[in-house]
Design a protein around this motif. Structure first.
Motif, mmCIF file in Angstrom:
data_model
loop_
_atom_site.group_PDB
_atom_site.id
_atom_site.type_symbol
_atom_site.label_atom_id
_atom_site.label_comp_id
_atom_site.label_asym_id
_atom_site.label_seq_id
_atom_site.Cartn_x
_atom_site.Cartn_y
_atom_site.Cartn_z
ATOM 1 N N GLU A 122 0.814 -1.210 0.000
ATOM 2 C CA GLU A 122 0.000 0.000 0.000
ATOM 3 C C GLU A 122 0.852 1.268 0.000
ATOM 4 N N LEU A 123 1.927 1.270 0.796
ATOM 5 C CA LEU A 123 2.782 2.461 0.831
ATOM 6 C C LEU A 123 3.483 2.674 -0.506
ATOM 7 N N LYS A 124 3.836 1.565 -1.148
ATOM 8 C CA LYS A 124 4.483 1.669 -2.465
ATOM 9 C C LYS A 124 3.565 2.382 -3.459
ATOM 10 N N LYS A 125 2.264 2.114 -3.378
ATOM 11 C CA LYS A 125 1.289 2.768 -4.264
ATOM 12 C C LYS A 125 1.295 4.286 -4.069
ATOM 13 N N HIS A 126 1.644 4.715 -2.859
ATOM 14 C CA HIS A 126 1.663 6.147 -2.535
ATOM 15 C C HIS A 126 3.057 6.758 -2.726
ATOM 16 N N GLY A 127 3.960 6.015 -3.354
ATOM 17 C CA GLY A 127 5.309 6.532 -3.599
ATOM 18 C C GLY A 127 6.195 6.525 -2.374
ATOM 19 N N ILE A 128 5.820 5.711 -1.384
ATOM 20 C CA ILE A 128 6.606 5.603 -0.149
ATOM 21 C C ILE A 128 7.261 4.225 -0.122
ATOM 22 N N ALA A 129 8.550 4.182 -0.410
ATOM 23 C CA ALA A 129 9.245 2.915 -0.620
ATOM 24 C C ALA A 129 9.867 2.379 0.667
ATOM 25 N N GLN A 130 9.890 1.070 0.777
ATOM 26 C CA GLN A 130 10.552 0.417 1.906
ATOM 27 C C GLN A 130 12.067 0.497 1.683
ATOM 28 N N TYR A 131 12.779 1.202 2.576
ATOM 29 C CA TYR A 131 14.232 1.295 2.432
ATOM 30 C C TYR A 131 14.960 0.550 3.541
ATOM 31 N N GLU A 132 14.201 0.136 4.562
ATOM 32 C CA GLU A 132 14.702 -0.696 5.653
ATOM 33 C C GLU A 132 13.526 -1.534 6.113
ATOM 34 N N ILE A 133 13.762 -2.634 6.772
ATOM 35 C CA ILE A 133 12.679 -3.571 7.061
ATOM 36 C C ILE A 133 11.437 -2.871 7.614
ATOM 37 N N SER A 134 11.613 -1.956 8.554
ATOM 38 C CA SER A 134 10.471 -1.329 9.232
ATOM 39 C C SER A 134 10.261 0.126 8.855
ATOM 40 N N ASN A 135 10.980 0.616 7.855
ATOM 41 C CA ASN A 135 10.936 2.044 7.542
ATOM 42 C C ASN A 135 10.705 2.299 6.052
ATOM 43 N N PHE A 136 9.871 3.326 5.799
ATOM 44 C CA PHE A 136 9.390 3.622 4.455
ATOM 45 C C PHE A 136 9.453 5.133 4.231
ATOM 46 N N ALA A 137 9.875 5.541 3.044
ATOM 47 C CA ALA A 137 10.019 6.982 2.815
ATOM 48 C C ALA A 137 9.842 7.341 1.353
ATOM 49 N N LYS A 138 9.389 8.584 1.134
ATOM 50 C CA LYS A 138 9.464 9.155 -0.196
ATOM 51 C C LYS A 138 10.942 9.425 -0.498
ATOM 52 N N PRO A 139 11.330 9.438 -1.769
ATOM 53 C CA PRO A 139 12.746 9.661 -2.108
ATOM 54 C C PRO A 139 13.294 10.924 -1.452
ATOM 55 N N GLY A 140 14.444 10.785 -0.797
ATOM 56 C CA GLY A 140 15.091 11.926 -0.154
ATOM 57 C C GLY A 140 14.685 12.154 1.282
ATOM 58 N N TYR A 141 13.734 11.343 1.793
ATOM 59 C CA TYR A 141 13.264 11.518 3.174
ATOM 60 C C TYR A 141 13.607 10.333 4.076
ATOM 61 N N GLU A 142 14.536 9.500 3.650
ATOM 62 C CA GLU A 142 14.989 8.407 4.502
ATOM 63 C C GLU A 142 15.631 8.981 5.771
ATOM 64 N N SER A 143 15.494 8.267 6.891
ATOM 65 C CA SER A 143 16.058 8.754 8.153
ATOM 66 C C SER A 143 17.580 8.643 8.121
ATOM 67 N N LEU A 144 18.249 9.781 7.998
ATOM 68 C CA LEU A 144 19.713 9.786 7.941
ATOM 69 C C LEU A 144 20.318 9.301 9.251
ATOM 70 N N HIS A 145 19.655 9.614 10.370
ATOM 71 C CA HIS A 145 20.197 9.206 11.664
ATOM 72 C C HIS A 145 20.141 7.684 11.816
ATOM 73 N N ASN A 146 18.998 7.091 11.530
ATOM 74 C CA ASN A 146 18.896 5.641 11.670
ATOM 75 C C ASN A 146 19.802 4.916 10.686
ATOM 76 N N LEU A 147 20.034 5.513 9.538
ATOM 77 C CA LEU A 147 20.974 4.910 8.588
ATOM 78 C C LEU A 147 22.379 4.834 9.170
ATOM 79 N N GLN A 148 22.722 5.758 10.073
ATOM 80 C CA GLN A 148 24.024 5.674 10.750
ATOM 81 C C GLN A 148 24.145 4.354 11.524
ATOM 82 N N TYR A 149 23.053 3.947 12.171
ATOM 83 C CA TYR A 149 23.064 2.676 12.904
ATOM 84 C C TYR A 149 23.160 1.496 11.949
ATOM 85 N N TRP A 150 22.287 1.507 10.930
ATOM 86 C CA TRP A 150 22.221 0.358 10.021
ATOM 87 C C TRP A 150 23.479 0.212 9.176
ATOM 88 N N GLU A 151 24.201 1.313 8.982
ATOM 89 C CA GLU A 151 25.463 1.238 8.245
ATOM 90 C C GLU A 151 26.646 0.995 9.176
#
Length: 379
Positions: A226-255
């Motif tokens: 459903e989120l994909k239909k709204h242009g909100i893509a899954q970029y991490e198992i539990s997190n979804f964002a429009k392009p450019g709105y991924e959580s930069l802080h949480n990416l620090q942990y996952w990276e």
């Protein structure tokens, strides 16, 4: 060297039934003294472990917005004295809808906060009551509108699924309500029943009516679709964002990058050492007063432990783990270290390779914990 910092505000007006984070009831607590201790920890930490630059700042809890507007002003001023707020690409504060007033939002904006993570969780009164939440759907809508009016437009909504008494229709209703708010980021987690929570006590007594695992999986698959239909893509198992709105802080942990952790119960990862701060407020403040640092645990990671973490954290991202980055960081080939595990998971349809990246398949996303466990304790 850290480029991210997390700050923990442990105070809550009420305690949610599922929460196992470090928190205390706000009433009667030494809030001002605690904020003073946090500033001292900031000063001592940076003096001992200097940074070159900071990309992200994140204030979590507890409930940061349980602080009064005046206390928020004092606290955020102290952050600005020790961290380059204007330099940060992302500055996030967690917000409970019923305690996030227009006045507090103006304070956040004044101090450079540019992202809000709003704890909606659900939109049905019955589910919110079950969770121990004290807001309602109108509070969420008002917070989103007032945040946008204050100039904070990078907004995230938290949703939960697999809740006691939650039906598929309820979850669809919550996803639809979140979409109507027009926010660029959604975090959505299945309920985990953790020790020392109200839900855990009820589950031990057989009084927690949770949806079947099949229904929980159905909710998760619906969410992704459903989120994909709204242009909100899954970029991490539990997190979804429009392009450019991924959580930069949480990416620090996952990276698997390093970060500071300031405040009672916070965790930090600096110079290859993971540290845990004292959780109880009195103990935290006493340690700051008497020893300058509030650490109760220090774990010096071995190279093998770092490589394991690289895998089970990095595979949470939908883009996966880079073979080239792994080789650059650790001086060895990813396949030389974990080739056996990767081959097995590929054969089982849980991992795939796309160019330089090893990543979860669609089936692997649903069985993430099964995948991650393959990389723990094998070296």
């Amino acid at each position: 060297m850290p480029k991210a910092a997390y700050f923990h505000i442990p105070f809550c007006v009420n305690i949610c039934h599922y929460c196992d984070f470090n928190k205390v009831f706000l009433k009667g607590q030494p809030v001002d003294e605690y904020l003073t201790a946090m500033e001292r920890e900031m000063f001592n930490t940076i003096e001992r472990f200097p940074y070159e630059s900071m990309d992200t700042l994140f204030i979590g809890g507890g409930t940061p917005t349980a602080l009064s507007a005046e206390q928020l002003d004092v606290f955020l001023s102290s952050v600005s004295r020790h961290f380059p707020v204007s330099q940060a690409k992302e500055y996030t504060v967690e917000a409970n809808p019923e305690q996030t007033t227009a006045e507090k939002l103006e304070v956040l904006k004044k101090h450079g906060v540019n992202r809000l993570s709003i704890g909606a969780q659900a939109f049905q009164p019955s589910l919110l009551k079950e969770l121990g939440r004290t807001h309602n759907a109108s509070h969420v809508k008002k917070t989103v509108e007032e945040a946008k009016a204050a100039g904070i437009t990078n907004l995230s909504i938290d949703l939960m699924f697999g809740l006691p008494g939650q039906t598929m229709e309820m979850f669809k209703e919550s996803v639809e309500a979140a979409m109507e708010l027009d926010v660029p980021h959604i975090s959505s987690y299945s309920l985990q029943v953790e020790p020392k929570t109200v839900f855990y006590i009820r589950s031990q007594k057989g009084q927690l009516n949770l949806p079947a695992q099949e229904l929980e999986a159905e909710m998760f698959e619906y969410l992704i679709s459903e989120l994909k239909k709204h242009g909100i893509a899954q970029y991490e198992i539990s997190n979804f964002a429009k392009p450019g709105y991924e959580s930069l802080h949480n990416l620090q942990y996952w990276e698997n990058n390093e970060y500071y952790g300031i405040g009672a119960g916070s965790h930090s990862y600096v110079n290859g050492v993971r540290r845990v701060n004292a959780g109880p407020l009195k103990k935290y403040m006493n340690l700051i007063e008497n020893t300058d640092f509030p650490y109760t645990e220090e774990n010096h990671l071995s190279m093998h432990e770092k490589m394991e973490e690289e895998m089970f954290m990095g595979l949470r991202k939908r883009v996966g783990v880079s073979c080239a980055v792994f080789k650059k960081r650790y001086g060895v080939s990813l396949m030389d270290v974990f080739g056996e595990q990767i081959s097995k998971l590929k054969q089982n349809g849980l991992l795939e390779q796309e160019g330089d990246m090893i990543k979860l398949t669609s089936r692997g996303v649903l069985l993430g914990n099964e995948v991650f466990s393959e990389f723990i304790g094998v070296l």
